[in-house]
Every structure is written in C-alpha cells, then in structure tokens.
Design a protein around this motif. Sequence first.
Motif, PDB file in Angstrom:
ATOM      1  N   SER A  52       0.805  -1.212   0.000  1.00 22.02           N
ATOM      2  CA  SER A  52       0.000   0.000   0.000  1.00 22.02           C
ATOM      3  C   SER A  52       0.844   1.271   0.000  1.00 22.02           C
ATOM      4  O   SER A  52       0.338   2.351  -0.273  1.00 22.02           O
ATOM      5  N   ILE A  53       2.119   1.154   0.284  1.00 22.77           N
ATOM      6  CA  ILE A  53       2.978   2.334   0.323  1.00 22.77           C
ATOM      7  C   ILE A  53       4.136   2.231  -0.670  1.00 22.77           C
ATOM      8  O   ILE A  53       4.917   3.168  -0.832  1.00 22.77           O
ATOM      9  N   ALA A  54       4.216   1.125  -1.377  1.00 25.79           N
ATOM     10  CA  ALA A  54       5.341   0.883  -2.293  1.00 25.79           C
ATOM     11  C   ALA A  54       5.440   1.946  -3.379  1.00 25.79           C
ATOM     12  O   ALA A  54       6.542   2.333  -3.774  1.00 25.79           O
ATOM     13  N   PHE A  55       4.303   2.440  -3.855  1.00 23.52           N
ATOM     14  CA  PHE A  55       4.339   3.462  -4.914  1.00 23.52           C
ATOM     15  C   PHE A  55       5.024   4.735  -4.428  1.00 23.52           C
ATOM     16  O   PHE A  55       5.714   5.413  -5.187  1.00 23.52           O
ATOM     17  N   HIS A 127       7.404   3.675   9.573  1.00 25.49           N
ATOM     18  CA  HIS A 127       8.439   2.683   9.281  1.00 25.49           C
ATOM     19  C   HIS A 127       9.232   3.037   8.020  1.00 25.49           C
ATOM     20  O   HIS A 127      10.451   2.919   7.994  1.00 25.49           O
ATOM     21  N   ASN A 128       8.541   3.468   6.987  1.00 24.83           N
ATOM     22  CA  ASN A 128       9.194   3.717   5.705  1.00 24.83           C
ATOM     23  C   ASN A 128       9.852   5.083   5.604  1.00 24.83           C
ATOM     24  O   ASN A 128      10.848   5.223   4.885  1.00 24.83           O
ATOM     25  N   PHE A 129       9.304   6.079   6.279  1.00 26.74           N
ATOM     26  CA  PHE A 129       9.761   7.434   5.990  1.00 26.74           C
ATOM     27  C   PHE A 129      10.097   8.313   7.183  1.00 26.74           C
ATOM     28  O   PHE A 129      10.542   9.444   6.985  1.00 26.74           O
ATOM     29  N   LEU A 166       1.458  14.946   8.904  1.00 23.07           N
ATOM     30  CA  LEU A 166       2.290  13.759   8.670  1.00 23.07           C
ATOM     31  C   LEU A 166       3.381  13.667   9.729  1.00 23.07           C
ATOM     32  O   LEU A 166       3.580  12.611  10.341  1.00 23.07           O
ATOM     33  N   TYR A 167       4.058  14.763   9.957  1.00 20.76           N
ATOM     34  CA  TYR A 167       5.115  14.766  10.964  1.00 20.76           C
ATOM     35  C   TYR A 167       4.540  14.445  12.343  1.00 20.76           C
ATOM     36  O   TYR A 167       5.079  13.613  13.073  1.00 20.76           O
ATOM     37  N   GLY A 168       3.438  15.095  12.695  1.00 16.23           N
ATOM     38  CA  GLY A 168       2.841  14.884  14.018  1.00 16.23           C
ATOM     39  C   GLY A 168       2.426  13.439  14.256  1.00 16.23           C
ATOM     40  O   GLY A 168       2.692  12.874  15.318  1.00 16.23           O
ATOM     41  N   ARG A 169       1.799  12.837  13.255  1.00 19.52           N
ATOM     42  CA  ARG A 169       1.313  11.460  13.420  1.00 19.52           C
ATOM     43  C   ARG A 169       2.462  10.465  13.505  1.00 19.52           C
ATOM     44  O   ARG A 169       2.417   9.521  14.294  1.00 19.52           O
ATOM     45  N   THR A 170       3.478  10.655  12.685  1.00 19.71           N
ATOM     46  CA  THR A 170       4.603   9.716  12.721  1.00 19.71           C
ATOM     47  C   THR A 170       5.500   9.977  13.925  1.00 19.71           C
ATOM     48  O   THR A 170       6.055   9.035  14.495  1.00 19.71           O
ATOM     49  N   ALA A 171       5.615  11.227  14.341  1.00 24.41           N
ATOM     50  CA  ALA A 171       6.413  11.546  15.538  1.00 24.41           C
ATOM     51  C   ALA A 171       5.761  10.964  16.785  1.00 24.41           C
ATOM     52  O   ALA A 171       6.462  10.570  17.727  1.00 24.41           O
ATOM     53  N   GLU A 172       4.438  10.898  16.791  1.00 22.30           N
ATOM     54  CA  GLU A 172       3.726  10.296  17.931  1.00 22.30           C
ATOM     55  C   GLU A 172       4.131   8.830  18.101  1.00 22.30           C
ATOM     56  O   GLU A 172       4.344   8.364  19.217  1.00 22.30           O
ATOM     57  N   ILE A 173       4.255   8.127  17.003  1.00 23.44           N
ATOM     58  CA  ILE A 173       4.696   6.725  17.075  1.00 23.44           C
ATOM     59  C   ILE A 173       6.118   6.669  17.606  1.00 23.44           C
ATOM     60  O   ILE A 173       6.450   5.817  18.429  1.00 23.44           O
TER      61      ILE A 173
END
Length: 185
Positions: A52-55, A127-129, A166-173
């Motif tokens: 789902s994220i490969a593209f 995980h990817n970015f 995007l930054y906020g959601r991934t930084a939360e993880i």
Amino acid sequence: ASMVGGNEHSCRLMAFFWVFLFVGVGCLCFLICMIVSKTKTECQRRTFDPASIAFLQTAFEQLETNRKRDRAAEVCLKFLKMEGEEKDRWKRIPKNEREEVEPVLDFLEDVGYYLNGDVFSDELAHHNFFHWIRGWYSVLKTYIELYQEEKEGEDETTTYCWIESLYGRTAEIEREGTEKPKLWL
C-alpha cells in the motif's frame, strides 16, 4: 387431540419457533464473529501491508535518481550555514534556489495526504519514511511557513498543509515507541 393440553399442532409450531429462533441467533452470532474477524484481518493487513505504500517508496527513490534530493539538500545546507532568524535566512536564498526544495516537499505532502485518506497506516508511514520526514521537516518547517505567507491571496495557502500532520502522526509513534517483536525460542 386432548381437551386439556391444547392440540399437537400448536406444540409443533412452538417447537419450530424455538428451533428457528435458536438457529437464527446462532447464525447471527456466526455472522458477527465473521465480520469482527474480517475487520481485524483487514486492519492488520492495512497496518502492515507494504504494497500500500510501495508506490511512494518508488517515488522517493526517483527523487534520488533525478538528483532532486541532492539539490534540495544543498539548499538546506546553505540555509543551515547562514546566520540569523530562520525566515530571514530563507528569504536571503534566491527564489530559484529555494524552489529546489519543493520536489521533496511535494513528496512529503503526498505522503501526508494519502496518510490522511487512510490509504496506509501511520505505522507504515513511520516505518518507511520517519527518519526522512523528521530530517526534512525540521529544516523546511519555516520554509513552508514562508511559502504560505508569500502565497497568501493566491489560492495556494493550503500548499504543503498535510506535512505538519504527517510529521505529528509519525512523531507520535516515535515518542510512544513500538512494541518489539517477541522471539520464540
């Protein structure tokens, strides 16, 4: 038929009713279990399915192939070596040079947009970015603000609006950490 206990026909109807009710409730429970199971499986697939994220991974690698990330990094390095307030430093960089960072911002905007649309999970984006998101966003945050200020009144003030999310959601993880896999010995 007996005169005291009713007729045999009503007993059969009552037995049929109870059997029908029992089977119906059993089928309903089975369907609910199937729906819950399917939903859980789909959630797991969406959370961890790299397809789902490969593209986007391919698009990000293409930025490297075209040397667009290199050129953006050179502009960011120039920005970081300058003294003064961040927005003022961005303003001192010629506009044509500043525009070199926009392919990277466009990419991050796409990731944020698709993440907001639930095309893939926060975990996959992280995980990817995340190491790229954190690095680029930390340097380009004030550029985004400057860009939006400069475009005010030109119908472009929402450009790059998904990057902060995007930054906020991934930084939360990143802040919460991820559960380490258990090793089976």
